[in-house]
Write an enzyme that holds these catalytic residues in place. Sequence first.
Site, PDB file in Angstrom:
ATOM      1  N   ARG A  27     -14.428  22.093  25.369  1.00  0.00           N
ATOM      2  CA  ARG A  27     -13.636  22.799  24.354  1.00  0.00           C
ATOM      3  C   ARG A  27     -14.291  22.763  22.988  1.00  0.00           C
ATOM      4  NH1 ARG A  27      -8.136  21.031  23.247  1.00  0.00           N
ATOM      5  NH2 ARG A  27      -7.460  23.161  22.891  1.00  0.00           N
ATOM      6  N   ALA A  28     -15.238  21.848  22.800  1.00  0.00           N
ATOM      7  CA  ALA A  28     -15.871  21.726  21.492  1.00  0.00           C
ATOM      8  C   ALA A  28     -16.630  22.993  21.122  1.00  0.00           C
ATOM      9  CB  ALA A  28     -16.798  20.520  21.468  1.00  0.00           C
ATOM     10  N   CYS A  51      -1.348   4.857 -13.496  1.00  0.00           N
ATOM     11  CA  CYS A  51      -1.499   4.250 -12.157  1.00  0.00           C
ATOM     12  C   CYS A  51      -0.778   2.907 -12.103  1.00  0.00           C
ATOM     13  CB  CYS A  51      -2.979   4.056 -11.837  1.00  0.00           C
ATOM     14  SG  CYS A  51      -3.261   2.997 -10.403  1.00  0.00           S
ATOM     15  N   CYS A  54      -3.452  -0.138 -11.687  1.00  0.00           N
ATOM     16  CA  CYS A  54      -4.494  -0.463 -12.667  1.00  0.00           C
ATOM     17  C   CYS A  54      -4.093  -1.708 -13.483  1.00  0.00           C
ATOM     18  CB  CYS A  54      -4.724   0.718 -13.605  1.00  0.00           C
ATOM     19  SG  CYS A  54      -5.927   1.909 -12.992  1.00  0.00           S
ATOM     20  N   ASP A  77       6.597  -4.421  -4.012  1.00  0.00           N
ATOM     21  CA  ASP A  77       7.892  -4.265  -4.690  1.00  0.00           C
ATOM     22  C   ASP A  77       8.911  -3.551  -3.805  1.00  0.00           C
ATOM     23  OD1 ASP A  77       6.847  -5.419  -7.095  1.00  0.00           O
ATOM     24  OD2 ASP A  77       5.850  -3.513  -7.498  1.00  0.00           O
ATOM     25  N   HIS A 119     -10.199   2.078 -11.084  1.00  0.00           N
ATOM     26  CA  HIS A 119      -9.328   3.075 -10.468  1.00  0.00           C
ATOM     27  C   HIS A 119     -10.086   4.092  -9.608  1.00  0.00           C
ATOM     28  CE1 HIS A 119      -5.714   5.575 -10.221  1.00  0.00           C
ATOM     29  NE2 HIS A 119      -6.479   6.619 -10.475  1.00  0.00           N
ATOM     30  N   ASN A 159      -4.747   2.134   4.091  1.00  0.00           N
ATOM     31  CA  ASN A 159      -4.521   3.568   4.284  1.00  0.00           C
ATOM     32  C   ASN A 159      -5.274   4.250   3.183  1.00  0.00           C
ATOM     33  OD1 ASN A 159      -2.683   3.620   6.396  1.00  0.00           O
ATOM     34  ND2 ASN A 159      -0.952   3.321   5.022  1.00  0.00           N
ATOM     35  N   SER A 167      -0.467   6.313  -1.143  1.00  0.00           N
ATOM     36  CA  SER A 167       0.365   6.781  -2.245  1.00  0.00           C
ATOM     37  C   SER A 167      -0.423   6.858  -3.540  1.00  0.00           C
ATOM     38  CB  SER A 167       1.546   5.820  -2.405  1.00  0.00           C
ATOM     39  OG  SER A 167       1.065   4.503  -2.633  1.00  0.00           O
ATOM     40  N   HIS A 170      -6.105   4.535  -6.245  1.00  0.00           N
ATOM     41  CA  HIS A 170      -6.666   3.256  -6.672  1.00  0.00           C
ATOM     42  C   HIS A 170      -7.026   2.447  -5.405  1.00  0.00           C
ATOM     43  CE1 HIS A 170      -6.973   0.130  -9.933  1.00  0.00           C
ATOM     44  NE2 HIS A 170      -7.195  -0.562  -8.825  1.00  0.00           N
ATOM     45  N   HIS A 172      -7.024   0.104  -2.680  1.00  0.00           N
ATOM     46  CA  HIS A 172      -6.098  -0.971  -2.319  1.00  0.00           C
ATOM     47  C   HIS A 172      -5.786  -0.952  -0.832  1.00  0.00           C
ATOM     48  CE1 HIS A 172      -3.367   2.460  -2.472  1.00  0.00           C
ATOM     49  NE2 HIS A 172      -2.520   1.761  -1.745  1.00  0.00           N
ATOM     50  N   GLN A 174      -3.131  -3.298   2.189  1.00  0.00           N
ATOM     51  CA  GLN A 174      -1.863  -4.017   2.280  1.00  0.00           C
ATOM     52  C   GLN A 174      -1.961  -5.085   3.359  1.00  0.00           C
ATOM     53  OE1 GLN A 174       1.832  -1.827   2.531  1.00  0.00           O
ATOM     54  NE2 GLN A 174       0.811   0.114   2.108  1.00  0.00           N
ATOM     55  N   HIS A 303      -7.826  -6.447  13.491  1.00  0.00           N
ATOM     56  CA  HIS A 303      -7.028  -6.970  14.595  1.00  0.00           C
ATOM     57  C   HIS A 303      -7.545  -8.359  14.935  1.00  0.00           C
ATOM     58  CE1 HIS A 303      -5.183  -3.099  16.504  1.00  0.00           C
ATOM     59  NE2 HIS A 303      -4.442  -3.610  15.541  1.00  0.00           N
ATOM     60  N   HIS A 320     -10.641  -1.736  13.360  1.00  0.00           N
ATOM     61  CA  HIS A 320     -10.540  -0.355  13.815  1.00  0.00           C
ATOM     62  C   HIS A 320     -10.566   0.557  12.605  1.00  0.00           C
ATOM     63  CE1 HIS A 320      -9.174  -1.077  17.981  1.00  0.00           C
ATOM     64  NE2 HIS A 320      -8.387  -2.024  17.507  1.00  0.00           N
ATOM     65  N   PHE A 334      -4.850  16.948  14.898  1.00  0.00           N
ATOM     66  CA  PHE A 334      -3.426  16.657  14.990  1.00  0.00           C
ATOM     67  C   PHE A 334      -3.125  16.032  16.342  1.00  0.00           C
ATOM     68  CE2 PHE A 334      -3.339  19.829  11.618  1.00  0.00           C
ATOM     69  CZ  PHE A 334      -2.460  19.234  10.740  1.00  0.00           C
ATOM     70  N   GLU A 339      -0.650  15.416  23.276  1.00  0.00           N
ATOM     71  CA  GLU A 339      -0.915  14.026  22.871  1.00  0.00           C
ATOM     72  C   GLU A 339       0.373  13.234  22.696  1.00  0.00           C
ATOM     73  OE1 GLU A 339      -2.590  16.558  21.467  1.00  0.00           O
ATOM     74  OE2 GLU A 339      -4.700  15.996  21.192  1.00  0.00           O
TER      75      GLU A 339
HETATM   76  P1  H2U Z   1       0.026   2.750   0.220  1.00  0.00           P
HETATM   77  O1  H2U Z   1      -0.732   3.601  -0.749  1.00  0.00           O
HETATM   78  O2  H2U Z   1      -0.815   2.349   1.422  1.00  0.00           O
HETATM   79  O3  H2U Z   1       1.342   3.346   0.577  1.00  0.00           O
HETATM   80  O4  H2U Z   1       0.329   1.338  -0.493  1.00  0.00           O
HETATM   81  C1  H2U Z   1       0.960   1.254  -1.713  1.00  0.00           C
HETATM   82  C2  H2U Z   1       2.055   0.224  -1.632  1.00  0.00           C
HETATM   83  O5  H2U Z   1       2.356  -0.185  -2.953  1.00  0.00           O
HETATM   84  C3  H2U Z   1       3.342   0.748  -1.020  1.00  0.00           C
HETATM   85  O6  H2U Z   1       3.659  -0.017   0.122  1.00  0.00           O
HETATM   86  C4  H2U Z   1       3.741  -0.443  -3.053  1.00  0.00           C
HETATM   87  C5  H2U Z   1       4.400   0.537  -2.120  1.00  0.00           C
HETATM   88  O7  H2U Z   1       5.585   0.015  -1.612  1.00  0.00           O
HETATM   89  N1  H2U Z   1       4.116  -0.301  -4.446  1.00  0.00           N
HETATM   90  C6  H2U Z   1       4.544  -1.422  -5.160  1.00  0.00           C
HETATM   91  O8  H2U Z   1       4.655  -2.496  -4.578  1.00  0.00           O
HETATM   92  N2  H2U Z   1       4.840  -1.319  -6.488  1.00  0.00           N
HETATM   93  C7  H2U Z   1       4.774  -0.146  -7.184  1.00  0.00           C
HETATM   94  O9  H2U Z   1       4.998  -0.121  -8.372  1.00  0.00           O
HETATM   95  C8  H2U Z   1       4.448   1.112  -6.480  1.00  0.00           C
HETATM   96  C9  H2U Z   1       4.007   0.986  -5.076  1.00  0.00           C
HETATM   97 ZN    ZN Z   2      -7.550  -3.724  18.039  1.00  0.00          ZN
END
Ligand code: H2U
Ligand code: ZN
Length: 366
Positions: A27-28, A51, A54, A77, A119, A159, A167, A170, A172, A174, A303, A320, A334, A339
Amino acid sequence: MRRMNRSLPHRRYNPLTDEWILVSPQRATRPWLGAVEKVLQARRPEYDPTCYLCPGNTRANGAVNPTYTGVFVFDNDFPALLEAQRAALGVEESTSPFSILRSQLETGVCRVICFSPRHNLTLAELPVAQIRTVVDTWVAQCEELGARDDITYVQLFENKGEMMGASNPHPHGQLWATRHIPTEIMKETRGQLNYLMGRRNCDGETQGLPAASPSGLPLLLDYLEIERQAGERIIFENAHFVCLVPFWAIWPFETMILPKRHIRRIVELAEPERNALADALKHMTTRYDNLFEVAFPYTMGVHQAPYDGEPHEEWQMHLHFYPPLLRSATVRKFMVGYEMLAQPQRDLTPEQAAERLRGLSEVRFE
Ligand code: H2U
Ligand code: ZN
Protein backbone atom coordinates in the site's frame (compact mmCIF):
# COMPACT_ATOMS: atom_id res chain seq x y z
CA MET A 1 10.96 -22.93 7.33
CA ARG A 2 10.12 -20.81 4.30
CA ARG A 3 11.38 -17.23 4.40
CA MET A 4 8.45 -14.86 4.42
CA ASN A 5 8.04 -12.49 1.47
CA ARG A 6 8.01 -9.15 3.25
CA SER A 7 6.49 -7.30 0.29
CA LEU A 8 3.20 -9.15 0.78
CA PRO A 9 0.67 -8.39 3.54
CA HIS A 10 1.65 -10.20 6.69
CA ARG A 11 1.29 -9.92 10.41
CA ARG A 12 4.02 -9.60 13.01
CA TYR A 13 4.01 -10.63 16.63
CA ASN A 14 4.94 -8.28 19.46
CA PRO A 15 6.29 -10.54 22.23
CA LEU A 16 6.46 -7.62 24.68
CA THR A 17 2.72 -7.02 24.63
CA ASP A 18 1.56 -10.37 23.21
CA GLU A 19 -0.23 -8.67 20.32
CA TRP A 20 -0.22 -8.94 16.52
CA ILE A 21 0.05 -6.12 14.00
CA LEU A 22 -0.78 -6.08 10.28
CA VAL A 23 1.87 -4.94 7.78
CA SER A 24 0.70 -4.03 4.25
CA PRO A 25 3.85 -2.96 2.38
CA GLN A 26 2.21 -2.93 -1.07
CA ARG A 27 0.00 0.00 0.00
CA ALA A 28 2.97 2.31 0.43
CA THR A 29 2.99 2.75 -3.35
CA ARG A 30 -0.61 3.97 -3.56
CA PRO A 31 -1.19 7.49 -4.95
CA TRP A 32 -1.06 10.30 -2.46
CA LEU A 33 -2.72 13.64 -3.17
CA GLY A 34 -2.11 15.22 0.19
CA ALA A 35 0.43 17.81 1.18
CA VAL A 36 4.10 16.96 1.42
CA GLU A 37 5.53 20.47 1.80
CA LYS A 38 7.75 21.60 4.63
CA VAL A 39 6.19 23.83 7.22
CA LEU A 40 7.81 27.04 8.26
CA GLN A 41 8.11 27.14 12.00
CA ALA A 42 7.95 30.40 13.82
CA ARG A 43 11.08 31.22 15.77
CA ARG A 44 10.30 31.24 19.46
CA PRO A 45 11.92 33.53 22.01
CA GLU A 46 14.34 32.20 24.64
CA TYR A 47 11.99 33.50 27.29
CA ASP A 48 8.23 33.88 26.93
CA PRO A 49 6.50 36.05 29.57
CA THR A 50 3.21 34.21 28.94
CA CYS A 51 4.66 30.70 29.33
CA TYR A 52 3.74 28.99 32.62
CA LEU A 53 6.93 26.93 32.55
CA CYS A 54 9.50 29.70 31.99
CA PRO A 55 11.62 30.74 35.00
CA GLY A 56 10.09 33.40 37.24
CA ASN A 57 6.63 33.15 35.68
CA THR A 58 3.33 32.58 37.46
CA ARG A 59 1.55 29.29 36.83
CA ALA A 60 -2.18 28.78 36.30
CA ASN A 61 -2.79 28.17 40.01
CA GLY A 62 -0.87 31.23 41.15
CA ALA A 63 2.40 29.49 42.12
CA VAL A 64 5.54 31.29 40.94
CA ASN A 65 8.37 29.36 39.29
CA PRO A 66 11.83 29.98 40.72
CA THR A 67 14.40 31.53 38.40
CA TYR A 68 15.77 28.06 37.71
CA THR A 69 18.83 27.52 35.57
CA GLY A 70 18.86 23.74 35.04
CA VAL A 71 16.13 21.11 35.29
CA PHE A 72 13.07 22.16 37.29
CA VAL A 73 10.54 19.72 38.79
CA PHE A 74 7.20 20.69 40.36
CA ASP A 75 4.03 18.91 41.44
CA ASN A 76 1.47 19.11 38.65
CA ASP A 77 -1.08 21.80 39.54
CA PHE A 78 -3.80 19.73 37.84
CA PRO A 79 -2.79 16.21 38.85
CA ALA A 80 -4.61 13.17 37.53
CA LEU A 81 -3.84 11.44 40.83
CA LEU A 82 -4.14 12.44 44.43
CA GLU A 83 -1.81 11.45 47.27
CA ALA A 84 -3.22 8.72 49.49
CA GLN A 85 -3.97 11.11 52.36
CA ARG A 86 -5.78 13.55 50.05
CA ALA A 87 -7.67 10.96 48.02
CA ALA A 88 -11.37 10.68 48.71
CA LEU A 89 -12.03 7.97 51.24
CA GLY A 90 -15.44 7.35 49.81
CA VAL A 91 -14.39 5.72 46.52
CA GLU A 92 -16.21 2.46 46.18
CA GLU A 93 -13.74 -0.40 45.95
CA SER A 94 -14.78 -3.64 44.46
CA THR A 95 -11.91 -6.01 44.05
CA SER A 96 -13.85 -9.23 43.70
CA PRO A 97 -12.74 -10.95 40.51
CA PHE A 98 -16.33 -12.08 40.09
CA SER A 99 -17.93 -8.67 39.87
CA ILE A 100 -18.49 -7.13 36.45
CA LEU A 101 -18.24 -3.62 37.76
CA ARG A 102 -14.85 -3.45 39.39
CA SER A 103 -13.09 -0.39 40.73
CA GLN A 104 -10.16 0.39 42.93
CA LEU A 105 -8.95 3.54 44.57
CA GLU A 106 -5.92 4.88 42.71
CA THR A 107 -3.44 7.21 44.34
CA GLY A 108 -0.11 8.65 43.38
CA VAL A 109 1.96 11.60 42.30
CA CYS A 110 2.03 13.70 39.10
CA ARG A 111 4.97 15.99 38.43
CA VAL A 112 6.10 18.23 35.60
CA ILE A 113 9.80 18.18 34.65
CA CYS A 114 11.12 21.23 32.79
CA PHE A 115 14.16 20.10 30.81
CA SER A 116 15.70 23.57 30.49
CA PRO A 117 14.92 27.20 31.33
CA ARG A 118 15.22 27.98 27.60
CA HIS A 119 11.70 28.25 26.17
CA ASN A 120 12.79 27.73 22.57
CA LEU A 121 14.89 24.57 22.82
CA THR A 122 13.88 20.93 22.52
CA LEU A 123 15.81 17.81 23.54
CA ALA A 124 17.31 17.70 20.05
CA GLU A 125 18.80 21.17 20.56
CA LEU A 126 19.97 20.83 24.14
CA PRO A 127 23.62 19.94 24.72
CA VAL A 128 24.20 16.32 25.78
CA ALA A 129 25.43 17.56 29.19
CA GLN A 130 22.04 19.20 29.80
CA ILE A 131 20.16 16.09 28.67
CA ARG A 132 22.35 14.17 31.11
CA THR A 133 20.88 16.28 33.93
CA VAL A 134 17.42 15.30 32.70
CA VAL A 135 18.48 11.63 32.98
CA ASP A 136 19.83 12.32 36.49
CA THR A 137 16.50 13.89 37.42
CA TRP A 138 14.61 10.86 36.13
CA VAL A 139 16.86 8.63 38.24
CA ALA A 140 16.48 10.79 41.36
CA GLN A 141 12.69 10.90 40.97
CA CYS A 142 12.49 7.13 40.60
CA GLU A 143 14.75 6.64 43.60
CA GLU A 144 12.53 8.84 45.72
CA LEU A 145 9.14 7.65 44.50
CA GLY A 146 10.14 4.00 43.96
CA ALA A 147 11.13 3.75 47.63
CA ARG A 148 7.60 4.65 48.77
CA ASP A 149 5.41 1.75 49.78
CA ASP A 150 2.31 3.41 48.32
CA ILE A 151 3.88 3.52 44.83
CA THR A 152 4.59 0.52 42.59
CA TYR A 153 5.30 2.20 39.28
CA VAL A 154 6.84 5.43 37.99
CA GLN A 155 6.03 6.40 34.41
CA LEU A 156 8.39 9.01 32.93
CA PHE A 157 7.29 10.53 29.63
CA GLU A 158 7.35 13.45 27.25
CA ASN A 159 4.51 14.54 24.98
CA LYS A 160 6.07 16.71 22.34
CA GLY A 161 4.23 18.86 19.82
CA GLU A 162 0.66 20.07 19.51
CA MET A 163 -0.14 17.01 17.40
CA MET A 164 0.52 14.85 20.46
CA GLY A 165 -1.45 17.09 22.76
CA ALA A 166 1.45 18.89 24.45
CA SER A 167 0.03 22.01 26.00
CA ASN A 168 3.17 24.12 25.75
CA PRO A 169 6.29 24.19 23.53
CA HIS A 170 8.59 24.83 26.51
CA PRO A 171 10.76 21.65 26.75
CA HIS A 172 9.18 19.53 29.46
CA GLY A 173 8.08 16.06 30.37
CA GLN A 174 6.00 14.55 33.12
CA LEU A 175 5.93 11.71 35.56
CA TRP A 176 2.96 9.89 36.96
CA ALA A 177 3.66 7.47 39.81
CA THR A 178 0.88 5.13 40.90
CA ARG A 179 -0.14 2.73 43.61
CA HIS A 180 -1.07 0.14 40.96
CA ILE A 181 0.96 -1.10 38.00
CA PRO A 182 -0.53 0.42 34.81
CA THR A 183 -1.94 -1.63 31.93
CA GLU A 184 0.94 -1.31 29.44
CA ILE A 185 3.42 -2.25 32.13
CA MET A 186 1.33 -5.27 33.12
CA LYS A 187 1.30 -6.36 29.47
CA GLU A 188 5.06 -5.96 29.12
CA THR A 189 5.67 -7.71 32.43
CA ARG A 190 3.59 -10.65 31.27
CA GLY A 191 5.30 -10.69 27.86
CA GLN A 192 8.75 -10.72 29.39
CA LEU A 193 7.73 -13.34 31.96
CA ASN A 194 6.26 -15.49 29.18
CA TYR A 195 9.63 -15.46 27.50
CA LEU A 196 11.84 -16.03 30.51
CA MET A 197 9.63 -18.62 32.20
CA GLY A 198 7.99 -20.23 29.16
CA ARG A 199 4.38 -19.30 29.76
CA ARG A 200 1.48 -19.05 27.34
CA ASN A 201 1.03 -16.48 24.57
CA CYS A 202 -2.19 -14.83 23.36
CA ASP A 203 -3.00 -17.85 21.21
CA GLY A 204 -3.40 -19.75 24.46
CA GLU A 205 -0.50 -22.09 23.87
CA THR A 206 3.25 -22.31 24.22
CA GLN A 207 3.48 -23.63 20.65
CA GLY A 208 6.08 -21.66 18.75
CA LEU A 209 7.56 -20.44 21.98
CA PRO A 210 10.40 -22.26 23.68
CA ALA A 211 9.64 -23.73 27.08
CA ALA A 212 11.72 -20.89 28.51
CA SER A 213 14.36 -18.49 27.26
CA PRO A 214 17.01 -20.78 25.65
CA SER A 215 19.84 -18.48 26.71
CA GLY A 216 18.42 -17.84 30.15
CA LEU A 217 18.48 -14.14 29.26
CA PRO A 218 15.51 -11.76 29.31
CA LEU A 219 13.43 -11.29 26.15
CA LEU A 220 14.85 -7.93 25.16
CA LEU A 221 18.48 -9.01 25.47
CA ASP A 222 17.91 -12.01 23.22
CA TYR A 223 15.92 -9.76 20.91
CA LEU A 224 18.76 -7.24 20.74
CA GLU A 225 21.18 -10.00 19.74
CA ILE A 226 18.89 -11.01 16.87
CA GLU A 227 18.65 -7.38 15.74
CA ARG A 228 22.41 -6.88 15.90
CA GLN A 229 22.89 -9.92 13.69
CA ALA A 230 20.22 -8.81 11.23
CA GLY A 231 21.30 -5.16 11.25
CA GLU A 232 18.43 -3.99 9.05
CA ARG A 233 16.33 -2.36 11.76
CA ILE A 234 19.16 -0.74 13.71
CA ILE A 235 19.53 3.03 13.37
CA PHE A 236 22.60 3.61 15.52
CA GLU A 237 24.34 2.47 18.65
CA ASN A 238 26.72 3.95 21.19
CA ALA A 239 28.80 2.29 23.92
CA HIS A 240 25.78 1.27 26.04
CA PHE A 241 22.58 1.64 23.98
CA VAL A 242 21.12 0.58 20.65
CA CYS A 243 18.36 2.47 18.87
CA LEU A 244 16.20 0.52 16.44
CA VAL A 245 12.81 0.27 14.78
CA PRO A 246 11.25 -2.75 16.48
CA PHE A 247 10.27 -5.67 14.24
CA TRP A 248 6.70 -5.21 15.52
CA ALA A 249 6.54 -1.37 15.34
CA ILE A 250 3.06 0.12 14.94
CA TRP A 251 3.75 3.82 14.29
CA PRO A 252 5.49 4.60 10.98
CA PHE A 253 8.70 5.82 12.60
CA GLU A 254 8.38 4.18 15.99
CA THR A 255 11.70 3.40 17.69
CA MET A 256 13.06 1.83 20.85
CA ILE A 257 16.22 2.55 22.79
CA LEU A 258 17.60 -0.61 24.39
CA PRO A 259 20.48 -1.01 26.86
CA LYS A 260 23.18 -3.50 25.94
CA ARG A 261 23.33 -5.12 29.38
CA HIS A 262 20.61 -6.31 31.71
CA ILE A 263 19.14 -3.24 33.42
CA ARG A 264 15.75 -3.63 35.04
CA ARG A 265 15.18 -0.09 36.24
CA ILE A 266 16.57 3.33 35.34
CA VAL A 267 18.01 3.70 38.85
CA GLU A 268 20.51 0.92 38.01
CA LEU A 269 22.20 2.98 35.28
CA ALA A 270 25.90 3.43 35.99
CA GLU A 271 27.63 6.76 35.40
CA PRO A 272 28.82 6.10 31.81
CA GLU A 273 25.42 4.62 30.97
CA ARG A 274 23.66 7.82 32.00
CA ASN A 275 25.89 9.76 29.62
CA ALA A 276 25.25 7.21 26.90
CA LEU A 277 21.49 7.48 27.40
CA ALA A 278 21.70 11.27 27.13
CA ASP A 279 23.74 10.84 23.96
CA ALA A 280 21.19 8.39 22.52
CA LEU A 281 18.32 10.79 23.28
CA LYS A 282 20.13 13.68 21.61
CA HIS A 283 20.99 11.52 18.63
CA MET A 284 17.51 10.06 18.12
CA THR A 285 15.63 13.33 18.51
CA THR A 286 18.04 15.02 16.07
CA ARG A 287 17.46 12.37 13.42
CA TYR A 288 13.71 12.71 13.96
CA ASP A 289 13.86 16.48 13.45
CA ASN A 290 15.86 15.96 10.26
CA LEU A 291 13.35 13.49 8.82
CA PHE A 292 10.84 16.16 7.78
CA GLU A 293 12.88 19.20 8.84
CA VAL A 294 10.49 20.05 11.62
CA ALA A 295 10.46 19.86 15.43
CA PHE A 296 9.28 16.24 15.29
CA PRO A 297 6.27 15.43 17.48
CA TYR A 298 6.16 12.25 19.53
CA THR A 299 5.25 10.61 22.78
CA MET A 300 8.37 9.22 24.38
CA GLY A 301 8.85 7.43 27.67
CA VAL A 302 10.85 5.06 29.80
CA HIS A 303 9.52 1.59 30.53
CA GLN A 304 11.07 -0.18 33.48
CA ALA A 305 10.37 -2.86 36.07
CA PRO A 306 7.77 -2.04 38.73
CA TYR A 307 8.96 -0.77 42.10
CA ASP A 308 6.83 -3.31 43.93
CA GLY A 309 9.54 -5.07 45.91
CA GLU A 310 9.79 -8.00 43.45
CA PRO A 311 13.10 -8.71 41.68
CA HIS A 312 11.60 -8.71 38.14
CA GLU A 313 14.53 -10.51 36.53
CA GLU A 314 12.42 -10.76 33.38
CA TRP A 315 12.44 -6.98 32.92
CA GLN A 316 14.76 -5.02 30.68
CA MET A 317 14.29 -1.24 30.85
CA HIS A 318 13.89 0.54 27.52
CA LEU A 319 12.53 3.70 25.95
CA HIS A 320 9.74 3.94 23.37
CA PHE A 321 9.28 6.74 20.87
CA TYR A 322 5.80 6.85 19.34
CA PRO A 323 5.73 9.57 16.66
CA PRO A 324 2.52 10.18 14.69
CA LEU A 325 4.03 11.57 11.45
CA LEU A 326 3.91 9.49 8.27
CA ARG A 327 4.81 11.42 5.12
CA SER A 328 5.68 15.00 6.00
CA ALA A 329 5.51 17.58 8.75
CA THR A 330 1.74 17.70 8.32
CA VAL A 331 0.67 14.23 7.22
CA ARG A 332 0.08 12.00 10.19
CA LYS A 333 -0.91 8.40 10.64
CA PHE A 334 -4.37 7.95 12.14
CA MET A 335 -5.11 4.94 14.27
CA VAL A 336 -8.80 4.70 13.35
CA GLY A 337 -11.23 2.29 11.71
CA TYR A 338 -9.58 -1.08 11.41
CA GLU A 339 -6.85 -0.17 13.93
CA MET A 340 -9.38 0.82 16.59
CA LEU A 341 -11.67 -2.09 15.96
CA ALA A 342 -9.38 -4.93 14.96
CA GLN A 343 -5.61 -4.50 15.09
CA PRO A 344 -2.92 -1.92 14.33
CA GLN A 345 -1.80 -1.71 10.70
CA ARG A 346 1.12 -0.09 8.90
CA ASP A 347 2.14 0.38 5.26
CA LEU A 348 5.79 1.36 5.42
CA THR A 349 7.76 -1.64 6.74
CA PRO A 350 9.87 -1.28 9.88
CA GLU A 351 12.93 -2.07 7.71
CA GLN A 352 12.11 0.81 5.33
CA ALA A 353 11.58 3.16 8.26
CA ALA A 354 14.92 2.16 9.78
CA GLU A 355 16.67 2.74 6.47
CA ARG A 356 15.23 6.27 6.22
CA LEU A 357 16.22 7.12 9.79
CA ARG A 358 19.68 5.61 9.38
CA GLY A 359 20.35 7.74 6.32
CA LEU A 360 19.73 11.04 8.12
CA SER A 361 22.37 13.41 9.45
CA GLU A 362 23.35 13.48 13.11
CA VAL A 363 23.55 17.26 12.83
CA ARG A 364 20.23 19.04 13.21
CA PHE A 365 18.96 21.01 10.21
CA GLU A 366 19.06 24.80 10.50
P1 H2U B 1 1.68 18.51 28.73
O1 H2U B 1 2.14 19.62 27.85
O2 H2U B 1 2.37 17.19 28.41
O3 H2U B 1 0.20 18.42 28.79
O4 H2U B 1 2.19 18.83 30.23
C1 H2U B 1 1.91 20.01 30.86
C2 H2U B 1 1.40 19.72 32.25
O5 H2U B 1 1.57 20.90 33.02
C3 H2U B 1 -0.07 19.36 32.30
O6 H2U B 1 -0.22 18.08 32.86
C4 H2U B 1 0.50 21.01 33.94
C5 H2U B 1 -0.69 20.43 33.23
O7 H2U B 1 -1.59 19.87 34.14
N1 H2U B 1 0.37 22.41 34.29
C6 H2U B 1 0.64 22.81 35.60
O8 H2U B 1 0.92 21.97 36.44
N2 H2U B 1 0.59 24.13 35.94
C7 H2U B 1 0.24 25.12 35.06
O9 H2U B 1 0.26 26.28 35.39
C8 H2U B 1 -0.17 24.77 33.68
C9 H2U B 1 0.00 23.36 33.28
ZN1 ZN C 1 7.86 -0.85 26.79
